[in-house]
Design a protein around this motif. Structure first.
Motif, PDB file in Angstrom:
ATOM      1  N   ASP A  85       0.710  -0.999  -0.098  1.00  0.00           N
ATOM      2  CA  ASP A  85      -0.022   0.028  -0.103  1.00  0.00           C
ATOM      3  C   ASP A  85       0.750   1.281  -0.211  1.00  0.00           C
ATOM      4  O   ASP A  85       1.042   1.822   0.982  1.00  0.00           O
ATOM      5  N   ALA A  86       1.271   1.681  -1.357  1.00  0.00           N
ATOM      6  CA  ALA A  86       2.389   2.602  -1.275  1.00  0.00           C
ATOM      7  C   ALA A  86       1.742   4.018  -1.381  1.00  0.00           C
ATOM      8  O   ALA A  86       2.284   5.112  -1.683  1.00  0.00           O
ATOM      9  N   ALA A  87       0.359   4.050  -1.582  1.00  0.00           N
ATOM     10  CA  ALA A  87      -0.249   5.335  -2.034  1.00  0.00           C
ATOM     11  C   ALA A  87       0.092   6.501  -1.177  1.00  0.00           C
ATOM     12  O   ALA A  87       0.672   7.644  -1.752  1.00  0.00           O
ATOM     13  N   PRO A  88       0.129   6.345   0.115  1.00  0.00           N
ATOM     14  CA  PRO A  88       0.326   7.375   0.866  1.00  0.00           C
ATOM     15  C   PRO A  88       2.048   7.970   0.782  1.00  0.00           C
ATOM     16  O   PRO A  88       2.233   9.118   0.870  1.00  0.00           O
ATOM     17  N   LEU A  89       2.656   7.095   0.401  1.00  0.00           N
ATOM     18  CA  LEU A  89       4.369   7.259   0.180  1.00  0.00           C
ATOM     19  C   LEU A  89       4.220   8.148  -1.047  1.00  0.00           C
ATOM     20  O   LEU A  89       4.904   9.366  -1.359  1.00  0.00           O
ATOM     21  N   VAL A  90       3.506   7.362  -2.091  1.00  0.00           N
ATOM     22  CA  VAL A  90       3.636   8.246  -3.318  1.00  0.00           C
ATOM     23  C   VAL A  90       3.211   9.676  -3.327  1.00  0.00           C
ATOM     24  O   VAL A  90       3.881  10.586  -3.934  1.00  0.00           O
ATOM     25  N   ASN A  91       1.958  10.085  -2.584  1.00  0.00           N
ATOM     26  CA  ASN A  91       1.765  11.353  -2.346  1.00  0.00           C
ATOM     27  C   ASN A  91       2.586  12.128  -1.468  1.00  0.00           C
ATOM     28  O   ASN A  91       2.660  13.254  -1.823  1.00  0.00           O
ATOM     29  N   ALA A  92       3.204  11.383  -0.643  1.00  0.00           N
ATOM     30  CA  ALA A  92       4.169  12.361   0.089  1.00  0.00           C
ATOM     31  C   ALA A  92       5.242  12.487  -0.611  1.00  0.00           C
ATOM     32  O   ALA A  92       5.890  13.869  -0.583  1.00  0.00           O
ATOM     33  N   VAL A  93       5.950  11.918  -1.491  1.00  0.00           N
ATOM     34  CA  VAL A  93       7.009  12.171  -2.326  1.00  0.00           C
ATOM     35  C   VAL A  93       6.620  13.134  -3.089  1.00  0.00           C
ATOM     36  O   VAL A  93       7.485  14.043  -3.326  1.00  0.00           O
ATOM     37  N   LEU A  94       5.544  12.770  -4.078  1.00  0.00           N
ATOM     38  CA  LEU A  94       5.475  13.777  -5.196  1.00  0.00           C
ATOM     39  C   LEU A  94       4.842  15.106  -4.874  1.00  0.00           C
ATOM     40  O   LEU A  94       4.707  15.987  -5.394  1.00  0.00           O
ATOM     41  N   GLY A  95       4.263  15.004  -3.507  1.00  0.00           N
ATOM     42  CA  GLY A  95       3.774  16.296  -2.841  1.00  0.00           C
ATOM     43  C   GLY A  95       4.595  17.070  -1.965  1.00  0.00           C
ATOM     44  O   GLY A  95       4.128  18.133  -1.587  1.00  0.00           O
ATOM     45  N   GLY A  96       5.963  16.578  -1.802  1.00  0.00           N
ATOM     46  CA  GLY A  96       6.804  17.397  -0.984  1.00  0.00           C
ATOM     47  C   GLY A  96       6.666  17.303   0.470  1.00  0.00           C
ATOM     48  O   GLY A  96       7.231  18.313   1.059  1.00  0.00           O
ATOM     49  N   ASP A  97       5.891  16.512   0.947  1.00  0.00           N
ATOM     50  CA  ASP A  97       5.838  16.201   2.382  1.00  0.00           C
ATOM     51  C   ASP A  97       6.894  15.281   3.063  1.00  0.00           C
ATOM     52  O   ASP A  97       6.783  14.147   3.262  1.00  0.00           O
ATOM     53  N   LEU A  98       7.776  15.815   3.586  1.00  0.00           N
ATOM     54  CA  LEU A  98       9.046  15.127   4.256  1.00  0.00           C
ATOM     55  C   LEU A  98       8.700  14.396   5.357  1.00  0.00           C
ATOM     56  O   LEU A  98       9.189  13.254   5.802  1.00  0.00           O
ATOM     57  N   ARG A  99       7.877  14.994   6.293  1.00  0.00           N
ATOM     58  CA  ARG A  99       7.548  14.500   7.375  1.00  0.00           C
ATOM     59  C   ARG A  99       6.665  12.989   7.094  1.00  0.00           C
ATOM     60  O   ARG A  99       6.998  11.931   7.633  1.00  0.00           O
ATOM     61  N   ALA A 100       5.761  13.353   6.285  1.00  0.00           N
ATOM     62  CA  ALA A 100       5.095  12.171   5.702  1.00  0.00           C
ATOM     63  C   ALA A 100       5.681  11.009   4.985  1.00  0.00           C
ATOM     64  O   ALA A 100       5.419   9.749   5.326  1.00  0.00           O
ATOM     65  N   MET A 101       6.651  11.713   4.296  1.00  0.00           N
ATOM     66  CA  MET A 101       7.557  10.460   3.683  1.00  0.00           C
ATOM     67  C   MET A 101       8.407   9.397   4.607  1.00  0.00           C
ATOM     68  O   MET A 101       8.368   8.378   4.555  1.00  0.00           O
ATOM     69  N   HIS A 102       9.007  10.355   5.536  1.00  0.00           N
ATOM     70  CA  HIS A 102       9.779   9.427   6.452  1.00  0.00           C
ATOM     71  C   HIS A 102       8.902   8.544   7.252  1.00  0.00           C
ATOM     72  O   HIS A 102       9.242   7.467   7.784  1.00  0.00           O
ATOM     73  N   ARG A 103       7.588   9.099   7.646  1.00  0.00           N
ATOM     74  CA  ARG A 103       6.722   8.220   8.386  1.00  0.00           C
ATOM     75  C   ARG A 103       6.373   6.853   7.567  1.00  0.00           C
ATOM     76  O   ARG A 103       6.138   6.168   7.979  1.00  0.00           O
ATOM     77  N   GLU A 104       6.059   7.089   6.451  1.00  0.00           N
ATOM     78  CA  GLU A 104       5.615   5.851   5.367  1.00  0.00           C
ATOM     79  C   GLU A 104       6.405   4.930   5.093  1.00  0.00           C
ATOM     80  O   GLU A 104       6.505   4.048   5.093  1.00  0.00           O
ATOM     81  N   LEU A 105       8.081   5.567   4.880  1.00  0.00           N
ATOM     82  CA  LEU A 105       9.106   4.760   4.873  1.00  0.00           C
ATOM     83  C   LEU A 105       9.390   3.803   6.157  1.00  0.00           C
ATOM     84  O   LEU A 105       9.617   2.616   6.040  1.00  0.00           O
TER      85      LEU A 105
END
Length: 341
Positions: free
Chosen positions: A213-233
């Motif tokens: 379920d990578a959708a939240p990570l996709v949106n974090a990365v391409l949306g520029g949300d660093l905090r969400a990216m680290h959380r999803e990783l």
């Protein structure tokens, strides 16, 4: 001058003396790279290749014309390749086209160039240059490309499996080639010992790569949300998800953004461009996809696709650095998006 596919293929297969510069551009960078291979084959394995890039030509505009007119130190044929060319190379290309002589062909690849690009106008107006734009192939063309790539490796690829590979990779040539290469190795196929691709073989290769379920990570990365990216990783790491598994959905979204961005740049209507994508954009995702299209211009998203494709290939290398490289690329892309917010 502007070339059609037949003209550019003929010229790259046998470079004419009156053409000194080839510009391959457009949203399908893998398609441009595939065309570039034709010139490489035409020059032969013994030819000397000189690799340059945009920053080098920006700092030293005379370098391109000098290299095009120089003789090989080994006495062999010589050619010049420029990757990632942009407007910073305008002075260098101008000098090349205006030079008295240039015996070595020069080929450059670029991403999606705007219609107002001075570099593109220069090349289109010059009788000493050829420009060709590569668009993302439609589904039928992509299936034909997959079948042809497989045939070159000794693999007979049925139409239903070609369609499956196209759907899996969203028609990206580099990723299709990677999937086909895995099948060739798995089935021990070769031009002198052809093999038939089967659904069972594809299932076996994908069995250890369950969709995440990578959708939240996709949106974090391409949306520029660093905090969400680290959380999803972190979440995906705890679930034991390999980093390679997140690249395909990221590439799919990035290519969708690139296609919508191209339509937006041409029409000036973002909502209309999103609507024109049809079922590729799930209705719940329209707001977030729209925001992402605003964040990334054509050149930026083309670069993202290139970086993700490189990371996808590295993740298959088995050298232990795949996951680290993927994380590095995701961080770089997210930071770039964050700067555009």
């Amino acid at each position: 001058m502007k070339a059609n596919r037949g003209q550019i293929e003929k010229a790259l297969d046998a470079p004419p003396a009156d053409i000194r510069f080839f510009l391959l551009y457009g949203p399908d960078e893998a398609g441009s790279a595939a065309l570039g291979k034709r010139l490489e084959r035409a020059m032969g394995p013994e030819a000397e290749r000189v690799d340059l890039d945009g920053p080098t030509l920006r700092d030293d505009p005379a370098r391109l014309a000098d290299e095009a007119a120089s003789f090989s130190m080994f006495g062999d044929r010589r050619w010049v390749r420029v990757n990632g060319m942009g407007e910073e190379s305008l002075a260098a290309v101008t000098a090349l086209l205006e030079a008295e002589a240039a015996g070595n062909p020069v080929i450059a690849t670029a991403g999606a160039l705007k219609g107002t690009s001075k570099l593109l106008k220069l090349v289109l107006d010059s009788p000493r240059a050829m420009a060709f734009i590569s668009y993302q192939p439609d589904a039928r063309e992509a299936e034909q490309i997959a079948v042809a790539v497989a045939r070159e490796g000794g693999l007979r690829l049925p139409n239903d499996l070609a369609k499956r590979i196209v759907d899996l990779t969203n028609g990206d040539r580099a990723l299709m080639s990677g999937e086909i290469e895995k099948l060739i190795l798995y089935l021990d196929a070769a031009p002198d010992r052809p093999a038939e691709a089967t659904a069972q073989a594809m299932d076996a290769l994908s069995a250890d790569n369950p969709d995440a379920d990578a959708a939240p990570l996709v949106n974090a990365v391409l949306g520029g949300d660093l905090r969400a990216m680290h959380r999803e990783l972190g979440r995906l790491g705890e679930a034991g998800t390999a980093m390679a598994a997140v690249l395909r959905p990221l590439l799919t979204r990035a290519m969708l953004i690139a296609n919508i961005r191209t339509s937006f740049d041409e029409s000036g209507r973002l909502e209309g461009a999103v609507e024109a994508a049809g079922k590729q954009v799930f209705w719940k995702d329209k707001p977030v996809v729209t925001r992402q299209v605003r964040l990334w211009d054509a050149h930026g998203i083309a670069r993202v696709i290139q970086r993700l494709a490189q990371a996808e290939r590295a993740s298959r290398s088995g050298r232990g650095l795949g996951d680290l490289m993927v994380r590095h690329e995701l961080l770089a892309i997210t930071r770039q998006a964050a700067r555009e917010r």
